[in-house]
Design a protein around this motif. Structure first.
Motif, mmCIF file in Angstrom:
data_model
loop_
_atom_site.group_PDB
_atom_site.id
_atom_site.type_symbol
_atom_site.label_atom_id
_atom_site.label_comp_id
_atom_site.label_asym_id
_atom_site.label_seq_id
_atom_site.Cartn_x
_atom_site.Cartn_y
_atom_site.Cartn_z
ATOM 1 N N LEU A 38 -18.926 -121.318 38.449
ATOM 2 C CA LEU A 38 -19.578 -120.210 37.757
ATOM 3 C C LEU A 38 -20.934 -119.839 38.326
ATOM 4 O O LEU A 38 -21.490 -118.808 37.945
ATOM 5 C CB LEU A 38 -19.715 -120.546 36.264
ATOM 6 N N GLY A 39 -21.495 -120.660 39.190
ATOM 7 C CA GLY A 39 -22.780 -120.330 39.807
ATOM 8 C C GLY A 39 -23.898 -120.216 38.789
ATOM 9 O O GLY A 39 -24.128 -121.125 37.982
ATOM 10 N N ASP A 40 -24.584 -119.081 38.805
ATOM 11 C CA ASP A 40 -25.714 -118.882 37.892
ATOM 12 C C ASP A 40 -25.277 -118.792 36.432
ATOM 13 O O ASP A 40 -26.102 -118.926 35.525
ATOM 14 C CB ASP A 40 -26.477 -117.601 38.273
ATOM 15 N N ASN A 41 -24.005 -118.527 36.207
ATOM 16 C CA ASN A 41 -23.502 -118.418 34.837
ATOM 17 C C ASN A 41 -22.962 -119.749 34.312
ATOM 18 O O ASN A 41 -22.295 -119.779 33.275
ATOM 19 C CB ASN A 41 -22.389 -117.358 34.768
ATOM 20 N N ALA A 42 -23.240 -120.828 35.037
ATOM 21 C CA ALA A 42 -22.734 -122.135 34.618
ATOM 22 C C ALA A 42 -23.369 -122.547 33.284
ATOM 23 O O ALA A 42 -24.536 -122.266 33.020
ATOM 24 C CB ALA A 42 -23.047 -123.182 35.688
ATOM 25 N N TYR A 43 -22.570 -123.206 32.466
ATOM 26 C CA TYR A 43 -23.061 -123.679 31.175
ATOM 27 C C TYR A 43 -23.276 -125.190 31.238
ATOM 28 O O TYR A 43 -22.736 -125.879 32.110
ATOM 29 C CB TYR A 43 -22.060 -123.335 30.064
ATOM 30 N N ALA A 44 -24.073 -125.695 30.309
ATOM 31 C CA ALA A 44 -24.356 -127.132 30.266
ATOM 32 C C ALA A 44 -23.243 -127.859 29.517
ATOM 33 O O ALA A 44 -22.723 -127.361 28.513
ATOM 34 C CB ALA A 44 -25.702 -127.377 29.582
ATOM 35 N N TRP A 45 -22.901 -129.032 30.033
ATOM 36 C CA TRP A 45 -21.886 -129.847 29.367
ATOM 37 C C TRP A 45 -22.592 -130.683 28.290
ATOM 38 O O TRP A 45 -23.407 -131.531 28.581
ATOM 39 C CB TRP A 45 -21.180 -130.745 30.372
ATOM 40 N N ASP A 46 -22.238 -130.421 27.050
ATOM 41 C CA ASP A 46 -22.892 -131.121 25.949
ATOM 42 C C ASP A 46 -21.850 -131.551 24.917
ATOM 43 O O ASP A 46 -20.640 -131.495 25.178
ATOM 44 C CB ASP A 46 -23.963 -130.228 25.308
ATOM 45 N N ALA A 47 -22.333 -131.964 23.738
ATOM 46 C CA ALA A 47 -21.432 -132.452 22.693
ATOM 47 C C ALA A 47 -20.467 -131.370 22.231
ATOM 48 O O ALA A 47 -19.311 -131.664 21.874
ATOM 49 C CB ALA A 47 -22.252 -132.969 21.515
ATOM 50 N N ASN A 48 -20.919 -130.120 22.244
ATOM 51 C CA ASN A 48 -20.037 -129.026 21.840
ATOM 52 C C ASN A 48 -18.869 -128.856 22.812
ATOM 53 O O ASN A 48 -17.730 -128.622 22.400
ATOM 54 C CB ASN A 48 -20.827 -127.716 21.745
ATOM 55 N N GLU A 49 -19.182 -128.968 24.120
ATOM 56 C CA GLU A 49 -18.129 -128.850 25.126
ATOM 57 C C GLU A 49 -17.168 -130.038 25.021
ATOM 58 O O GLU A 49 -15.949 -129.876 25.196
ATOM 59 C CB GLU A 49 -18.738 -128.775 26.527
ATOM 60 N N GLU A 50 -17.688 -131.219 24.727
ATOM 61 C CA GLU A 50 -16.821 -132.381 24.537
ATOM 62 C C GLU A 50 -15.891 -132.175 23.335
ATOM 63 O O GLU A 50 -14.705 -132.524 23.386
ATOM 64 C CB GLU A 50 -17.667 -133.644 24.336
ATOM 65 N N TYR A 51 -16.426 -131.615 22.284
ATOM 66 C CA TYR A 51 -15.616 -131.333 21.100
ATOM 67 C C TYR A 51 -14.504 -130.334 21.441
ATOM 68 O O TYR A 51 -13.356 -130.496 21.014
ATOM 69 C CB TYR A 51 -16.499 -130.780 19.986
ATOM 70 N N LEU A 52 -14.841 -129.309 22.219
ATOM 71 C CA LEU A 52 -13.836 -128.322 22.622
ATOM 72 C C LEU A 52 -12.761 -128.966 23.474
ATOM 73 O O LEU A 52 -11.568 -128.669 23.312
ATOM 74 C CB LEU A 52 -14.511 -127.183 23.393
ATOM 75 N N PHE A 53 -13.161 -129.878 24.379
ATOM 76 C CA PHE A 53 -12.168 -130.562 25.208
ATOM 77 C C PHE A 53 -11.221 -131.389 24.344
ATOM 78 O O PHE A 53 -10.001 -131.352 24.540
ATOM 79 C CB PHE A 53 -12.865 -131.456 26.238
ATOM 80 N N LYS A 54 -11.772 -132.129 23.406
ATOM 81 C CA LYS A 54 -10.928 -132.924 22.510
ATOM 82 C C LYS A 54 -9.968 -132.024 21.731
ATOM 83 O O LYS A 54 -8.789 -132.358 21.555
ATOM 84 C CB LYS A 54 -11.793 -133.721 21.541
ATOM 85 N N ALA A 55 -10.485 -130.886 21.276
ATOM 86 C CA ALA A 55 -9.648 -129.960 20.516
ATOM 87 C C ALA A 55 -8.515 -129.399 21.376
ATOM 88 O O ALA A 55 -7.373 -129.272 20.905
ATOM 89 C CB ALA A 55 -10.503 -128.816 19.967
ATOM 90 N N MET A 56 -8.803 -129.096 22.638
ATOM 91 C CA MET A 56 -7.773 -128.551 23.525
ATOM 92 C C MET A 56 -6.710 -129.594 23.835
ATOM 93 O O MET A 56 -5.517 -129.275 23.911
ATOM 94 C CB MET A 56 -8.406 -128.026 24.807
ATOM 95 N N VAL A 57 -7.131 -130.861 24.021
ATOM 96 C CA VAL A 57 -6.150 -131.921 24.282
ATOM 97 C C VAL A 57 -5.288 -132.146 23.032
ATOM 98 O O VAL A 57 -4.056 -132.301 23.128
ATOM 99 C CB VAL A 57 -6.850 -133.225 24.706
ATOM 100 N N ALA A 58 -5.909 -132.149 21.856
ATOM 101 C CA ALA A 58 -5.145 -132.301 20.612
ATOM 102 C C ALA A 58 -4.164 -131.137 20.445
ATOM 103 O O ALA A 58 -3.009 -131.324 20.040
ATOM 104 C CB ALA A 58 -6.092 -132.385 19.423
ATOM 105 N N PHE A 59 -4.629 -129.924 20.766
ATOM 106 C CA PHE A 59 -3.758 -128.751 20.715
ATOM 107 C C PHE A 59 -2.565 -128.906 21.666
ATOM 108 O O PHE A 59 -1.422 -128.596 21.316
ATOM 109 C CB PHE A 59 -4.567 -127.502 21.072
ATOM 110 N N ALA A 60 -2.843 -129.374 22.892
ATOM 111 C CA ALA A 60 -1.771 -129.552 23.872
ATOM 112 C C ALA A 60 -0.747 -130.576 23.391
ATOM 113 O O ALA A 60 0.470 -130.371 23.540
ATOM 114 C CB ALA A 60 -2.364 -129.976 25.218
ATOM 115 N N MET A 61 -1.216 -131.667 22.786
ATOM 116 C CA MET A 61 -0.296 -132.694 22.290
ATOM 117 C C MET A 61 0.554 -132.150 21.143
ATOM 118 O O MET A 61 1.771 -132.401 21.085
ATOM 119 C CB MET A 61 -1.096 -133.912 21.821
ATOM 120 N N ARG A 62 -0.032 -131.405 20.237
ATOM 121 C CA ARG A 62 0.709 -130.866 19.104
ATOM 122 C C ARG A 62 1.696 -129.786 19.554
ATOM 123 O O ARG A 62 2.787 -129.656 18.998
ATOM 124 C CB ARG A 62 -0.270 -130.302 18.071
ATOM 125 N N ARG A 63 1.299 -129.015 20.546
ATOM 126 C CA ARG A 63 2.199 -127.972 21.044
ATOM 127 C C ARG A 63 3.334 -128.572 21.863
ATOM 128 O O ARG A 63 4.447 -128.039 21.879
ATOM 129 C CB ARG A 63 1.396 -126.976 21.894
#
Length: 226
Positions: A38-63
């Protein structure tokens, strides 16, 4: 009561640490290249991003499995680094002390890889599941069938040939009409230019004035006068 609660939390933390650690059974390493993607538009990896990752993995498992009851709390992350890499496991929601088989996790990730990538604005090259092979993108099919393209090209060539023949015929017809008109004009004026025959140019004949043959003219002069 507080001491009991602390003991329970300690036991849970120790159990999670045993389940999620580098090279643990059914654990997967993830590496993200956010800055490169993303270059200059890169975002910081924080607790919110970790929560989103967990949610996406949980979504993938349920789907992946309609019978799955995976929750966000069943996805554990560990060994998170500043360069954004970490390990994760998915615990069994019914027992919560064992992990889901790695084959099921891999199948679920592969099935939902595009959804996970899109959630983080990344691709297979910038969001890498190191032990999970990238899914091949479906072949790109042209919006127009190949046979239709070939047919269109052939049809265009045929139409171009027909137009060329028509234009050439019209030009040739105009040329003939022009030559015919010029010949008629010469005949009306009384002059006809005879074409060259056998390499010998013929004289121009004046139809109005006529043409006197020199042989006959000499005979007339010799026999007429007395």
């Amino acid at each position: 009561m507080l001491r009991v609660l602390l003991i329970i939390l300690s036991v849970v933390a120790i159990a999670d640490a045993e389940l999620c650690k580098p090279d643990a059974q059914n654990a997967f390493k993830v590496r993200l290249s956010i800055k490169r993607a993303l270059g200059d538009n890169a975002y910081a990896w924080d607790a919110n991003e970790e929560y989103l990752f967990k949610a996406m993995v949980a979504f993938a498992m349920r789907r992946y499995s309609s019978k799955s009851t995976t929750q966000i709390s069943n996805v554990l992350l560990c060994n998170v680094t500043d360069r954004v890499s970490f390990w994760f496991v998915v615990t069994d929601s019914s027992k919560n002390v064992t992990t889901v088989p790695g084959s099921d996790v891999e199948a679920a990730i592969r099935m939902n890889r595009d959804r996970i990538n899109n959630a983080f604005l990344l691709s297979d090259k910038t969001l890498q599941f190191l032990k999970i092979t990238s899914t091949l993108a479906p072949p790109v099919e042209p919006s127009t069938p190949v046979w239709l393209i070939v047919f269109g090209v052939v049809l265009c060539l045929i139409v171009a040939g027909i137009v060329f023949l028509i234009v050439a015929g019209i030009q040739q017809h105009k040329k003939k009409n022009k030559e015919s008109t010029e010949r008629e004009n010469l005949e009306e004026k009384g002059e006809v230019t005879v074409a060259v025959e056998n390499g010998i140019p013929c004289e121009t004949l004046d139809l109005k004035a006529g043409h006197i043959n020199g042989v006959f003219a000499a005979d007339d002069e010799r026999f007429t006068s007395l």
